[in-house]
Design a protein around this motif. Structure first.
Motif, PDB file in Angstrom:
ATOM      1  N   HIS A   4      37.190  47.634  39.667  1.00 17.27           N
ATOM      2  CA  HIS A   4      36.679  47.043  38.426  1.00 17.27           C
ATOM      3  C   HIS A   4      37.559  45.859  37.993  1.00 17.27           C
ATOM      4  CE1 HIS A   4      34.693  46.859  34.616  1.00 17.27           C
ATOM      5  NE2 HIS A   4      35.856  46.918  33.997  1.00 17.27           N
ATOM      6  N   THR A   5      38.882  46.088  37.992  1.00 13.24           N
ATOM      7  CA  THR A   5      39.827  45.034  37.607  1.00 13.24           C
ATOM      8  C   THR A   5      39.739  43.870  38.588  1.00 13.24           C
ATOM      9  OG1 THR A   5      41.252  46.767  36.764  1.00 13.24           O
ATOM     10  CG2 THR A   5      42.244  44.586  36.996  1.00 13.24           C
ATOM     11  N   ILE A   8      36.720  41.746  37.808  1.00 11.11           N
ATOM     12  CA  ILE A   8      36.937  40.907  36.630  1.00 11.11           C
ATOM     13  C   ILE A   8      37.807  39.703  36.999  1.00 11.11           C
ATOM     14  CG2 ILE A   8      38.097  40.838  34.375  1.00 11.11           C
ATOM     15  CD1 ILE A   8      35.451  42.182  34.160  1.00 11.11           C
ATOM     16  N   TYR A  15      34.914  31.593  36.005  1.00 14.60           N
ATOM     17  CA  TYR A  15      34.944  30.981  34.665  1.00 14.60           C
ATOM     18  C   TYR A  15      35.751  29.683  34.684  1.00 14.60           C
ATOM     19  CZ  TYR A  15      33.432  35.624  33.076  1.00 14.60           C
ATOM     20  OH  TYR A  15      32.752  36.794  32.896  1.00 14.60           O
ATOM     21  N   VAL A  57      26.771  27.220  31.494  1.00 14.03           N
ATOM     22  CA  VAL A  57      27.222  28.076  30.385  1.00 14.03           C
ATOM     23  C   VAL A  57      26.359  29.329  30.309  1.00 14.03           C
ATOM     24  CG1 VAL A  57      27.433  28.239  27.862  1.00 14.03           C
ATOM     25  CG2 VAL A  57      28.217  26.184  29.027  1.00 14.03           C
ATOM     26  N   PHE A  61      28.931  32.015  31.752  1.00 17.53           N
ATOM     27  CA  PHE A  61      29.625  32.522  30.560  1.00 17.53           C
ATOM     28  C   PHE A  61      28.771  33.574  29.842  1.00 17.53           C
ATOM     29  CE2 PHE A  61      32.265  28.385  29.860  1.00 17.53           C
ATOM     30  CZ  PHE A  61      33.030  28.720  30.954  1.00 17.53           C
ATOM     31  N   MET A  62      27.436  33.350  29.816  1.00 17.33           N
ATOM     32  CA  MET A  62      26.561  34.291  29.108  1.00 17.33           C
ATOM     33  C   MET A  62      25.980  35.336  30.069  1.00 17.33           C
ATOM     34  SD  MET A  62      24.677  31.486  26.657  1.00 17.33           S
ATOM     35  CE  MET A  62      24.186  32.437  25.221  1.00 17.33           C
TER      36      MET A  62
ATOM     37  N   SER B  74      34.717  28.021  24.697  1.00 17.84           N
ATOM     38  CA  SER B  74      33.786  28.897  25.413  1.00 17.84           C
ATOM     39  C   SER B  74      34.520  29.679  26.511  1.00 17.84           C
ATOM     40  CB  SER B  74      32.665  28.065  26.050  1.00 17.84           C
ATOM     41  OG  SER B  74      31.417  28.454  25.556  1.00 17.84           O
ATOM     42  N   VAL B  75      35.476  28.992  27.161  1.00 17.15           N
ATOM     43  CA  VAL B  75      36.264  29.669  28.205  1.00 17.15           C
ATOM     44  C   VAL B  75      37.173  30.710  27.566  1.00 17.15           C
ATOM     45  CG1 VAL B  75      37.873  29.376  30.130  1.00 17.15           C
ATOM     46  CG2 VAL B  75      36.270  27.580  29.607  1.00 17.15           C
ATOM     47  N   VAL B  78      35.304  33.906  26.554  1.00 15.67           N
ATOM     48  CA  VAL B  78      34.917  34.766  27.679  1.00 15.67           C
ATOM     49  C   VAL B  78      36.176  35.412  28.295  1.00 15.67           C
ATOM     50  CG1 VAL B  78      34.884  33.147  29.662  1.00 15.67           C
ATOM     51  CG2 VAL B  78      33.204  34.949  29.534  1.00 15.67           C
ATOM     52  N   MET B  79      37.306  34.717  28.198  1.00 13.41           N
ATOM     53  CA  MET B  79      38.581  35.301  28.665  1.00 13.41           C
ATOM     54  C   MET B  79      39.024  36.438  27.743  1.00 13.41           C
ATOM     55  SD  MET B  79      39.575  33.817  31.451  1.00 13.41           S
ATOM     56  CE  MET B  79      41.318  33.999  31.599  1.00 13.41           C
ATOM     57  N   TRP B  81      36.992  38.492  26.230  1.00 13.65           N
ATOM     58  CA  TRP B  81      36.178  39.646  26.667  1.00 13.65           C
ATOM     59  C   TRP B  81      36.720  40.217  27.978  1.00 13.65           C
ATOM     60  CZ3 TRP B  81      33.045  39.656  31.148  1.00 13.65           C
ATOM     61  CH2 TRP B  81      32.259  40.804  31.307  1.00 13.65           C
ATOM     62  N   ALA B  82      37.049  39.322  28.921  1.00 14.13           N
ATOM     63  CA  ALA B  82      37.567  39.769  30.226  1.00 14.13           C
ATOM     64  C   ALA B  82      38.893  40.521  30.045  1.00 14.13           C
ATOM     65  CB  ALA B  82      37.741  38.580  31.164  1.00 14.13           C
ATOM     66  N   LYS B  85      38.149  43.983  29.150  1.00 10.84           N
ATOM     67  CA  LYS B  85      37.669  44.693  30.345  1.00 10.84           C
ATOM     68  C   LYS B  85      38.855  45.155  31.199  1.00 10.84           C
ATOM     69  CE  LYS B  85      33.121  44.806  30.575  1.00 10.84           C
ATOM     70  NZ  LYS B  85      32.397  46.062  30.816  1.00 10.84           N
ATOM     71  N   MET B  86      39.973  44.367  31.122  1.00  6.65           N
ATOM     72  CA  MET B  86      41.176  44.734  31.880  1.00  6.65           C
ATOM     73  C   MET B  86      42.150  45.552  31.031  1.00  6.65           C
ATOM     74  SD  MET B  86      41.890  41.468  34.357  1.00  6.65           S
ATOM     75  CE  MET B  86      42.093  40.266  33.068  1.00  6.65           C
ATOM     76  N   LEU B 178      28.461  35.858  23.183  1.00  7.06           N
ATOM     77  CA  LEU B 178      27.141  35.278  23.488  1.00  7.06           C
ATOM     78  C   LEU B 178      26.736  34.284  22.404  1.00  7.06           C
ATOM     79  CD1 LEU B 178      25.182  38.404  24.808  1.00  7.06           C
ATOM     80  CD2 LEU B 178      25.756  36.350  26.098  1.00  7.06           C
ATOM     81  N   HIS B 181      28.898  31.106  22.771  1.00  6.10           N
ATOM     82  CA  HIS B 181      28.454  30.251  23.884  1.00  6.10           C
ATOM     83  C   HIS B 181      27.211  29.461  23.482  1.00  6.10           C
ATOM     84  CE1 HIS B 181      31.389  32.000  26.450  1.00  6.10           C
ATOM     85  NE2 HIS B 181      30.827  33.180  26.478  1.00  6.10           N
TER      86      HIS B 181
END
Lengths: 104, 197
Positions: A4-5, A8, A15, A57, A61-62, B74-75, B78-79, B81-82, B85-86, B178, B181
């Motif tokens: 999983h990691t 990501i 990204y 984007v 990103f979305m 925007s980057v 999303v980072m 959120w990532a 996740k980590m 979302l 963005h």
């Protein structure tokens, strides 16, 4: 490190690549605006680059590139609505009522 | 009393958690709102006897700078959120904090741009171009402001949910992202249309 990691971390690389592409796209759009192309060509190029940037984007990103079908349906309905409005304007633009008097 | 259903797991009918479907429905309405305003712009421009080139009225380098600011934000979102996740809350805080700072930078620059226009008596009432410019960028600016409020909440008090329900909090950040963005996406079209054509 779990899968999983690892996934990501792979996504993060994507990204950063998309970020680079967006920055380059912005520079290209601005540079082309100084080239003074004829207006129809300038509009076409600027909107083409903007559409590519917006797609990057939305897709990455979305996460639209791997989204569920229902989300696509929602967006297609919105897309039809926003395309329908300007297209109906184009269709009716010269459709002037008989007897219309223009005030100078 | 039961809580809100499907905040973490996917709804069997839709295949997504409820907040995600909700935000996409909201964004679809936003697409139609800005789409209608873009149609208005096209109609006004096509119908005008003459139309100024955006760069003759607006400052292209400043507009370019603000475009880069929003793309970077925007980057960072999303980072953020990532990072969740980590399972890294500190990194989340860093990236979400950067997103908020970049959004504030965008608004401050825009305020200076507006100020310069007003100083030269370039008000919305002066021309059709300025009227549509202030309408489109003003509405977009309000969306940036809304994003700052939501992201600040999730950076500050809202982040407490990470301790009790981390998966739900991660989903909340995905949904807020979302929206953010989308705000960036609208500017990607506004910038060339208003400044460069």
């Amino acid at each position: 490190m779990s899968d999983h990691t690892h996934d990501i971390k792979k996504e993060i690389k994507v990204y950063l690549l998309v970020f680079g592409a967006l920055a380059v796209g912005t520079v290209i759009t601005v540079a082309l605006s100084y080239a003074h192309f004829p207006l129809p060509l300038a509009i076409s190029v600027a909107l083409l680059v903007a559409t590519i940037k917006a797609s990057l984007v939305a897709c990455y990103f979305m996460h639209l590139i791997s989204e569920r079908k229902l989300i696509y349906v929602v967006l297609i309905i919105a897309g039809i609505a926003i395309l329908g409005l300007p297209l109906s304007l184009v269709y009716n633009y010269h459709d002037v009522l008989e007897g219309t008097v223009y005030v100078p | 009393m039961e809580g809100i259903p499907y905040t973490v797991e996917r709804h069997p009918e839709t295949g997504v958690f409820n907040a995600k479907l909700g935000v996409w429905l909201f964004l679809a309405s936003e697409v139609m709102l800005f789409g209608a305003l873009f149609s208005t712009y096209i109609l006004l421009r096509v119908g005008a006897l003459e139309w100024p080139h955006g760069s003759s009225i607006l400052n292209v380098p400043i507009g370019t700078f603000n475009t880069m600011v929003l793309i970077t934000s925007s980057v960072t979102v999303v980072m953020a959120w990532a990072s969740l996740k980590m399972k890294n809350l500190n990194k989340y805080k860093l990236f979400m904090g950067l997103t908020i700072l970049l959004a504030l930078t965008f608004l401050v620059v825009k305020a200076f741009e507006y100020g310069a226009k007003f100083e030269h008596h370039n008000f919305p009432s002066k021309s059709t171009f300025l009227a549509i410019y202030f309408t489109l960028t003003g509405l977009h600016g309000l969306h940036v402001l809304g994003g700052i409020v939501v992201n600040s909440y999730f950076w500050g008090p809202g982040a407490r949910m990470w301790q009790t329900d981390p998966e739900r909090f991660t989903n909340r950040i995905e949904v807020a992202g979302l929206y953010w963005h989308f705000v960036d996406l609208v500017w990607i079209f506004l910038f060339p249309v208003l400044y460069l054509l």
